[in-house]
Motif scaffolding. Structure first.
Motif, mmCIF file in Angstrom:
data_model
loop_
_atom_site.group_PDB
_atom_site.id
_atom_site.type_symbol
_atom_site.label_atom_id
_atom_site.label_comp_id
_atom_site.label_asym_id
_atom_site.label_seq_id
_atom_site.Cartn_x
_atom_site.Cartn_y
_atom_site.Cartn_z
ATOM 1 N N LYS A 47 0.835 -1.208 0.000
ATOM 2 C CA LYS A 47 0.000 0.000 0.000
ATOM 3 C C LYS A 47 0.868 1.255 0.000
ATOM 4 O O LYS A 47 0.562 2.242 -0.664
ATOM 5 C CB LYS A 47 -0.932 -0.005 1.215
ATOM 6 N N GLN A 48 1.964 1.207 0.780
ATOM 7 C CA GLN A 48 2.859 2.365 0.808
ATOM 8 C C GLN A 48 3.528 2.587 -0.540
ATOM 9 O O GLN A 48 3.709 3.719 -0.978
ATOM 10 C CB GLN A 48 3.918 2.176 1.901
ATOM 11 N N VAL A 49 3.901 1.484 -1.187
ATOM 12 C CA VAL A 49 4.498 1.598 -2.522
ATOM 13 C C VAL A 49 3.522 2.253 -3.476
ATOM 14 O O VAL A 49 3.880 3.164 -4.241
ATOM 15 C CB VAL A 49 4.918 0.213 -3.051
ATOM 16 N N ASP A 50 2.276 1.810 -3.452
ATOM 17 C CA ASP A 50 1.257 2.402 -4.323
ATOM 18 C C ASP A 50 1.068 3.885 -3.999
ATOM 19 O O ASP A 50 0.890 4.715 -4.902
ATOM 20 C CB ASP A 50 -0.070 1.662 -4.173
ATOM 21 N N ALA A 51 1.091 4.213 -2.700
ATOM 22 C CA ALA A 51 0.909 5.612 -2.300
ATOM 23 C C ALA A 51 2.058 6.482 -2.802
ATOM 24 O O ALA A 51 1.853 7.599 -3.282
ATOM 25 C CB ALA A 51 0.797 5.703 -0.773
ATOM 26 N N VAL A 52 3.275 5.953 -2.674
ATOM 27 C CA VAL A 52 4.447 6.704 -3.142
ATOM 28 C C VAL A 52 4.369 6.910 -4.656
ATOM 29 O O VAL A 52 4.636 8.003 -5.163
ATOM 30 C CB VAL A 52 5.747 5.968 -2.765
ATOM 31 N N LYS A 53 4.005 5.866 -5.377
ATOM 32 C CA LYS A 53 3.874 5.985 -6.830
ATOM 33 C C LYS A 53 2.876 7.069 -7.203
ATOM 34 O O LYS A 53 3.098 7.841 -8.137
ATOM 35 C CB LYS A 53 3.442 4.646 -7.432
ATOM 36 N N LYS A 54 1.782 7.120 -6.478
ATOM 37 C CA LYS A 54 0.756 8.125 -6.771
ATOM 38 C C LYS A 54 1.280 9.529 -6.488
ATOM 39 O O LYS A 54 1.051 10.466 -7.250
ATOM 40 C CB LYS A 54 -0.501 7.859 -5.951
ATOM 41 N N VAL A 55 1.993 9.677 -5.346
ATOM 42 C CA VAL A 55 2.552 10.989 -5.000
ATOM 43 C C VAL A 55 3.512 11.455 -6.094
ATOM 44 O O VAL A 55 3.460 12.604 -6.551
ATOM 45 C CB VAL A 55 3.276 10.935 -3.642
ATOM 46 N N VAL A 56 4.398 10.542 -6.506
ATOM 47 C CA VAL A 56 5.388 10.897 -7.533
ATOM 48 C C VAL A 56 4.697 11.249 -8.843
ATOM 49 O O VAL A 56 5.016 12.257 -9.484
ATOM 50 C CB VAL A 56 6.379 9.740 -7.746
ATOM 51 N N ARG A 57 3.744 10.414 -9.254
ATOM 52 C CA ARG A 57 3.044 10.668 -10.511
ATOM 53 C C ARG A 57 2.308 11.994 -10.473
ATOM 54 O O ARG A 57 2.398 12.795 -11.411
ATOM 55 C CB ARG A 57 2.066 9.529 -10.801
ATOM 56 N N ASP A 58 1.588 12.232 -9.399
ATOM 57 C CA ASP A 58 0.822 13.472 -9.300
ATOM 58 C C ASP A 58 1.747 14.689 -9.312
ATOM 59 O O ASP A 58 1.450 15.710 -9.940
ATOM 60 C CB ASP A 58 -0.021 13.476 -8.021
ATOM 61 N N TYR A 59 2.887 14.560 -8.618
ATOM 62 C CA TYR A 59 3.811 15.697 -8.557
ATOM 63 C C TYR A 59 4.396 15.994 -9.940
ATOM 64 O O TYR A 59 4.482 17.149 -10.361
ATOM 65 C CB TYR A 59 4.946 15.404 -7.570
ATOM 66 N N LEU A 60 4.775 14.929 -10.646
ATOM 67 C CA LEU A 60 5.356 15.129 -11.972
ATOM 68 C C LEU A 60 4.336 15.663 -12.966
ATOM 69 O O LEU A 60 4.672 16.447 -13.858
ATOM 70 C CB LEU A 60 5.954 13.825 -12.494
ATOM 71 N N MET A 61 3.092 15.251 -12.817
ATOM 72 C CA MET A 61 2.050 15.764 -13.687
ATOM 73 C C MET A 61 1.829 17.258 -13.449
ATOM 74 O O MET A 61 1.584 18.023 -14.388
ATOM 75 C CB MET A 61 0.740 14.997 -13.470
ATOM 76 N N GLU A 62 1.942 17.675 -12.195
ATOM 77 C CA GLU A 62 1.724 19.080 -11.855
ATOM 78 C C GLU A 62 2.967 19.930 -12.128
ATOM 79 O O GLU A 62 2.875 21.119 -12.405
ATOM 80 C CB GLU A 62 1.335 19.207 -10.376
ATOM 81 N N HIS A 63 4.162 19.290 -12.030
ATOM 82 C CA HIS A 63 5.423 20.037 -12.192
ATOM 83 C C HIS A 63 6.361 19.293 -13.146
ATOM 84 O O HIS A 63 7.443 18.835 -12.749
ATOM 85 C CB HIS A 63 6.104 20.217 -10.839
ATOM 86 N N PRO A 64 5.999 19.155 -14.420
ATOM 87 C CA PRO A 64 6.846 18.408 -15.355
ATOM 88 C C PRO A 64 8.229 19.042 -15.565
ATOM 89 O O PRO A 64 9.168 18.365 -15.953
ATOM 90 C CB PRO A 64 6.029 18.420 -16.656
ATOM 91 N N GLU A 65 8.332 20.342 -15.273
ATOM 92 C CA GLU A 65 9.625 21.010 -15.454
ATOM 93 C C GLU A 65 10.693 20.470 -14.500
ATOM 94 O O GLU A 65 11.906 20.579 -14.760
ATOM 95 C CB GLU A 65 9.479 22.523 -15.255
ATOM 96 N N VAL A 66 10.270 19.847 -13.395
ATOM 97 C CA VAL A 66 11.231 19.320 -12.426
ATOM 98 C C VAL A 66 12.081 18.216 -13.049
ATOM 99 O O VAL A 66 13.289 18.132 -12.809
ATOM 100 C CB VAL A 66 10.488 18.790 -11.174
#
Length: 256
Positions: free
Chosen positions: A33-52
């Motif tokens: 569950k934590q792995v899935d949560a981390v994946k979601k956090v990373v994906r959401d962050y990259l979607m919002e801030h692709p310039e990173v």
């Protein structure tokens, strides 16, 4: 692809660590569950801030470039005499100059031809710079033949080499066997004798030595210049080379 994967992995791991409680980071592996949560956090962050991701890739490229240059300069220091003071190498300018410019070149390299006049003019204008010329024929059999002819000319004296070198560099178009021998004859060499001498063991030794040196320095392109603590694989104009020479001289002054 490898660089992109490394950068993404680095970014993902950094974000993952910030999303996990400190105790979990230290004492226990991630649950599914934590792995899935981390994946979601990373994906959401990259979607919002692709310039990173672009910034991370650029930072990684710069770090890799700096490391490669640092490694090359360590090798330059380790093989200093072979690079700057090899008696087999043709030279121009002041043989006792305090700054040495080393050029690895190929007679069929368009950028080498482009830099021929600017490099000589910069060296002549400085009066206290030595130019070391490393024959590095990498553009096919005709380039190898031209290098062999030039080195045979060098065995007959620096002046003979200078004439042949200039003729090859000034020729516009690709040098082939017929043109190479024609230009050599026009420069004053005995072509029949030249054809007998170009495959001599001493010529083989010199070419192999430069080739091995280039590999050790990870030089794979021409022209490549070494000036002081700079290794530059690109064409240069007269003002750029002058600046490199000035910087090298300042570096020598600090060391002295």
């Amino acid at each position: 692809m490898i660089v992109r994967t490394l950068a993404a992995a680095f970014l993902a791991s950094t974000l993952a660590m910030t999303a996990i409680p400190a105790q979990a980071q230290e004492n226990m592996p991630l649950s599914p569950k934590q792995v899935d949560a981390v994946k979601k956090v990373v994906r959401d962050y990259l979607m919002e801030h692709p310039e990173v991701l672009g910034e991370a890739l650029e930072a990684l490229r710069e770090k890799m470039r700096a490391q490669a240059e640092s490694d090359a300069l360590k090798m330059v220091e380790a093989r200093r005499d072979e690079i700057f003071n090899n008696p087999d190498d043709p030279v121009a300018g002041n043989p006792k100059g305090d700054v040495v410019v080393v050029e690895f070149f190929d007679y069929n390299c368009g950028f080498c031809k482009q830099t021929f006049d600017p490099v000589l003019e910069a060296v002549k204008a400085d009066k206290n710079t030595k130019l070391v010329m490393k024959e590095m024929p990498i553009l096919g059999p005709d380039s190898v033949l031209a290098a062999r002819v030039a080195l045979v000319a060098k065995a007959q004296g620096q002046a003979k080499y200078d004439d042949v070198h200039r003729a090859f560099m000034k020729f516009r178009g690709r040098l082939d066997e017929k043109t190479i021998f024609r230009l050599a004859g026009e420069a004053g060499l005995n072509v029949e004798q030249l054809k007998k001498d170009i495959n001599g063991p001493d010529i083989d030794r010199q070419l192999k030595k430069v080739s091995e040196l280039a590999r050790s320095l990870e030089i794979g392109a021409t022209p490549t210049f070494i000036v002081g603590d700079r290794l530059l694989s690109s064409a240069v104009d007269q003002s750029t080379l002058k600046q490199l020479i000035d910087n090298a001289r300042k570096g020598l002054a600090k060391k002295g």
